[in-house]
Design a protein around this motif. Structure first.
Motif: not given
Length: 316
Positions: A25-28, A50-54
């Protein structure tokens, strides 16, 4: 073992099924999808994800736009702050301060100051946000704001989330001598967290982490002698009984890190049966944890320790 085991899978997506959709989702740049995945989670899961996404390296422009569109959005602000902190730490590197250049420090502090501005706003608007306060505790260390300020931030978080392990782990680092703390304070805080948490909670791992931090401040032989001393050994086993050996211990977000810490400690203590139990529980998974303290190749050392534990701990 009859055949060599595969290298451990350190990718959190292998242990936690929510990680891959969050990354996608973040990549898109799909904010509605990302929000749907992260909202409504408990504090531990939300902080972890959140830590992983960051970690996504190209996310800053997208996250800045989301924050600009809705400055009151705690999730957007916390993600942006966490992203800036991780970007800053990548520039600084994990080396001790004497091996970091002046230019690296300047860029590092620039990222951290920008993160602080965002996160101050989040915690002012949302004082119970565990993930935002956790990031601010980490940022306090990088900005060298001191022990008292770090503890103040933790106490603000603990008013709402008294057993929040990610924040406790971050503050424990602040209390170690490498960040101008003392071993007495580090061990005291670790014990405080372990004793206050419910039986079966993972927080007792902090007792082990504090001992590993002190043990690995010297050479490997000194580390093993320290960990095998009667008082330290007793504390580590007591921590295991409160957490990973307790029937109420659950494989929630961060459990692989917890078991990896115990596995490492038991191998260094030459207690191969207890170490093997932790490696078996992890299966093909693993966490870099503190393995990089001994060998720059954390995966290689993890495999070596696991093989030794299985061979000497009676795992066929």
């Amino acid at each position: 073992m009859s055949a060599p085991l595969a290298p451990p899978n350190f990718d959190p997506a292998a242990a936690y099924p929510e990680v891959a959709p969050v990354r996608d989702a973040l990549a898109a740049n799909d904010w509605p999808a990302l929000r749907a995945l992260l909202e409504g989670l408990d504090a531990g899961a939300r902080t972890f994800l959140i830590g992983v996404a960051a970690e996504a390296e190209a996310a800053e422009p997208f996250l800045r736009k989301v924050v600009a569109d809705d400055p009151d959005d705690a999730l957007a602000g916390t993600l942006l702050g966490a992203h800036l902190i991780q970007a800053g730490w990548r520039i600084r590197s994990s080396y001790r301060a004497q091996y970091v250049s002046r230019e690296q420090f300047a860029q590092f502090h620039d990222y951290l100051r920008r993160a602080e501005q965002v996160l101050i706003d989040v915690t002012a608007r949302h004082p119970a946000d565990a993930a935002a306060w956790t990031q601010r505790i980490t940022n306090c260390r990088g900005l060298e704001l001191g022990q008292a300020e770090a503890r103040r931030r933790y106490d603000r978080l603990a008013q709402h989330h008294p057993h929040h392990l990610p924040a406790q782990a971050s503050l424990l680092q602040q209390f170690c001598p490498k960040w101008s703390g003392t071993w007495e304070r580090a061990h005291g805080f670790a014990r405080e967290c372990a004793e206050a948490a419910p039986p079966g909670a993972p927080n007792a791992v902090l007792v082990v982490e504090a001992h590993l931090e002190q043990a690995l401040d010297g050479n490997l032989g000194q580390a093993q002698a320290y960990l095998r001393s009667p008082q330290v050994s007793q504390e580590i086993h007591a921590a295991a009984h409160r957490s990973v050996r307790h029937p109420d211990f659950r494989h929630e977000h961060g459990w692989v890190w917890v078991r990896s810490i115990f596995a490492m400690a038991f191998v260094l203590m030459q207690e191969y049966g207890p170490a093997a139990q932790q490696f078996v529980a992890m299966g093909p998974l693993g966490d870099k944890a503190m393995f990089g303290y001994i060998d720059g190749d954390a995966s290689k050392l993890f495999q070596r320790f696991r093989a030794e534990a299985y061979e000497k701990g009676g795992v066929a």
